[in-house]
Design an enzyme around this catalytic site. Structure first.
Site, PDB file in Angstrom:
ATOM      1  N   PHE A 120       0.861  -1.185   0.000  1.00 52.74           N
ATOM      2  CA  PHE A 120       0.000   0.000   0.000  1.00 52.74           C
ATOM      3  C   PHE A 120       0.897   1.234   0.000  1.00 52.74           C
ATOM      4  CE2 PHE A 120      -2.931   3.071   1.880  1.00 52.74           C
ATOM      5  CZ  PHE A 120      -4.133   2.736   1.276  1.00 52.74           C
ATOM      6  N   ASP A 185       1.348  -5.481   8.401  1.00 54.76           N
ATOM      7  CA  ASP A 185       0.252  -4.537   8.187  1.00 54.76           C
ATOM      8  C   ASP A 185      -1.020  -5.358   7.966  1.00 54.76           C
ATOM      9  OD1 ASP A 185      -1.670  -2.733   7.317  1.00 54.76           O
ATOM     10  OD2 ASP A 185      -0.206  -1.455   6.296  1.00 54.76           O
ATOM     11  N   TYR A 210     -11.307   1.083  10.251  1.00 51.93           N
ATOM     12  CA  TYR A 210     -12.466   1.580   9.478  1.00 51.93           C
ATOM     13  C   TYR A 210     -12.819   0.678   8.313  1.00 51.93           C
ATOM     14  CZ  TYR A 210      -8.402   3.579   7.100  1.00 51.93           C
ATOM     15  OH  TYR A 210      -7.178   3.734   6.513  1.00 51.93           O
ATOM     16  N   LYS A 211     -12.048  -0.392   8.078  1.00 55.04           N
ATOM     17  CA  LYS A 211     -12.391  -1.324   6.997  1.00 55.04           C
ATOM     18  C   LYS A 211     -13.285  -2.417   7.586  1.00 55.04           C
ATOM     19  CE  LYS A 211      -8.377   0.125   4.397  1.00 55.04           C
ATOM     20  NZ  LYS A 211      -6.937   0.000   4.200  1.00 55.04           N
ATOM     21  N   ARG A 360     -12.366  -3.606  -7.552  1.00 54.82           N
ATOM     22  CA  ARG A 360     -12.343  -4.444  -6.338  1.00 54.82           C
ATOM     23  C   ARG A 360     -13.757  -4.617  -5.814  1.00 54.82           C
ATOM     24  NH1 ARG A 360      -8.347  -2.146  -1.814  1.00 54.82           N
ATOM     25  NH2 ARG A 360     -10.009  -0.576  -1.816  1.00 54.82           N
TER      26      ARG A 360
HETATM   27  C1  LIG Z   1      -6.098   1.121   4.349  1.00 53.48           C
HETATM   28  C2  LIG Z   1      -4.648   0.861   4.508  1.00 53.48           C
HETATM   29  C3  LIG Z   1      -3.807   1.815   5.113  1.00 53.48           C
HETATM   30  C4  LIG Z   1      -4.359   3.153   5.546  1.00 53.48           C
HETATM   31  O1  LIG Z   1      -3.513   3.932   6.318  1.00 53.48           O
HETATM   32  P1  LIG Z   1      -4.076   5.176   7.138  1.00 53.48           P
HETATM   33  O2  LIG Z   1      -2.893   5.794   7.722  1.00 53.48           O
HETATM   34  O3  LIG Z   1      -5.055   4.675   8.145  1.00 53.48           O
HETATM   35  O4  LIG Z   1      -4.772   6.082   6.164  1.00 53.48           O
HETATM   36  C5  LIG Z   1      -2.474   1.488   5.275  1.00 53.48           C
HETATM   37  N1  LIG Z   1      -1.972   0.300   4.860  1.00 53.48           N
HETATM   38  C6  LIG Z   1      -2.762  -0.621   4.250  1.00 53.48           C
HETATM   39  C7  LIG Z   1      -2.195  -1.933   3.816  1.00 53.48           C
HETATM   40  C8  LIG Z   1      -4.123  -0.364   4.054  1.00 53.48           C
HETATM   41  O5  LIG Z   1      -4.894  -1.271   3.456  1.00 53.48           O
END
Ligand SMILES: *Cc1c(COP(=O)(O)O)cnc(C)c1O
Length: 400
Positions: A120, A185, A210-211, A360
């Protein structure tokens, strides 16, 4: 595929988690929401809790703090069973981005930082900043092999784009054998896939709420440090919430004894309440039951995509083996962006788009029905077969 709408309805009728759908605010039943892997739905209990929390704030004002101050730890304890951790090993605070900076900064020793080339973006950006500040090397790799000269590994449990699930126990063991610290992560797995951090002997992880934990936009993330891994680790963000005796004031900085040393500044109390409620719902359903339903639904989605969408130019980018996929399915199509727009606006299906060519579709087993999967794929098939996306603009918008 022999699966008809009646078959899907029969699967819903025997779904042991079906009742959890009523725990969510669903005010537009015609809208098929398949983006819980980006932002989960609002739980009814969370809406009520937030109203109550704002009431507390309005009446107690600053005297509310004694009740709020340990909330990052309490919300962390609620999240812990979701990811296979124990009490006192999880702290809910900050964003994933900031938590990754804190844990990676604390755990990194001399040597290269190793990360997936397809990680990500925020993960890569954080690590690029860290190596620039420390004069280290960032190694972006396809798979984990050769940890010579490595001083830290950062790995995503589920790939945000393809939905591929990494072998967490094997990678954890490989890093341990090589003596290299590893930060997981869990953003795209926690709440949908059992993580089993303690069982695997994992030391560090970060993730979001939040997911699949349904805590809402901007709700805090969390970080995990195994009890035995805390040792003399220090957060690179030294803030007053991580100080041993926070209210003694004016002391030299001395990290708190427990995981609280990874707190930085004032925690977001309303978001923490939402995170706690979200984790409670997942724990009430049980992560194993959630995983079983998620696998059945992603398998159904892939079957329908093979039967209905492959002839229209779609390919499935997500692994087909159960043990190798998370809870969303990535469909590649050269016109993915326009198809995504048309799906939302004409077919009332909410997926999301990830460049360059991925649509997705996320499964959130607490509220996604088998008929939703069936209907969404039927709408997608009919839309593309009729060319319903062809009048849309080719250029993606600001939020995709
Ligand atoms: C959604 C997601 C994030 C989001 O990071 P934030 O700092 O909360 O915006 C980070 N890493 C991965 C792998 C994600 O899927």
């Amino acid at each position: 595929v022999a699966l008809t709408r009646e078959d899907a309805a029969a699967l819903d009728a025997r779904d042991p988690l079906a009742g959890f759908r009523d725990a969510f605010v669903i005010d537009d039943p015609g809208l098929l929401y398949l983006d819980g892997n980006s932002l989960g739905r609002l739980p009814v209990a969370t809406r009520e809790r937030l109203v109550a929390m704002t009431g507390d704030w309005g009446s107690s004002l600053v005297s509310g703090w004694p009740g709020w101050i340990d909330f990052p730890r309490r919300a962390g304890d609620a999240i812990a069973p979701v990811i296979g951790a124990g009490p006192g090993e999880v702290l809910a605070c900050d964003s994933v981005t900031v938590n990754l900076f804190k844990l990676a900064g604390a755990a990194h020793r001399d040597g290269a930082i190793v990360c997936q080339v397809d990680a990500f973006p925020t993960d890569r950006y954080v690590l690029e900043g860290l190596v620039a500040a420390r004069g280290a090397e960032l190694r972006l790799v396809d798979g984990l092999s050769g940890l010579d000269g490595a001083g830290l590994v950062v790995w995503s449990h589920v790939d945000y784009r393809t939905g591929e699930l990494a072998d967490l126990p094997a990678i954890t063991a490989a890093c341990r054998d090589a003596g290299v610290p590893l930060v997981w992560d869990l953003s795209h797995s926690a709440g949908a896939v059992p993580v089993g951090l303690n069982a695997a002997g994992a030391e560090f992880a970060v993730g979001c709420t939040y997911k699949y934990l349904n805590a809402g936009p901007g709700a805090p993330g969390y970080l995990y440090v195994a009890a035995g891994a805390l040792r003399d680790l220090r957060s690179p963000i030294q803030g007053w919430f991580g100080q041993a005796e926070q209210f003694a004031m004016e002391r030299p900085y001395q990290p708190a004894a427990g995981i609280e040393r990874f707190l930085a500044g004032t925690p977001p109390i309303l978001g923490l309440a939402a995170a706690e409620e979200g984790a409670r719902l997942v724990n009430a359903a049980g992560i194993e039951a959630i995983r079983a339903k998620s696998l059945a639904q992603t398998a159904l989605l892939i079957d329908l995509a093979d039967a209905w969408l492959a002839p229209l130019g779609f390919t499935v980018a997500t692994p087909r083996e159960d043990g190798r996929r998370g809870s969303h399915v990535a469909l590649r199509h050269p016109d993915a962006w326009r198809i995504t727009r048309a799906l939302v606006e004409r077919a009332r299906v909410i997926p999301d788009f990830r460049p360059p060519d991925v649509v997705r579709l996320g499964i959130a087993p607490l509220y996604t029905r088998f008929t939703d999967v069936h209907d969404a794929l039927a709408r997608l098939r009919d839309l593309v077969a009729a060319g319903g996306h062809e009048s849309y603009d080719l250029a993606p918008g600001r939020v995709t």
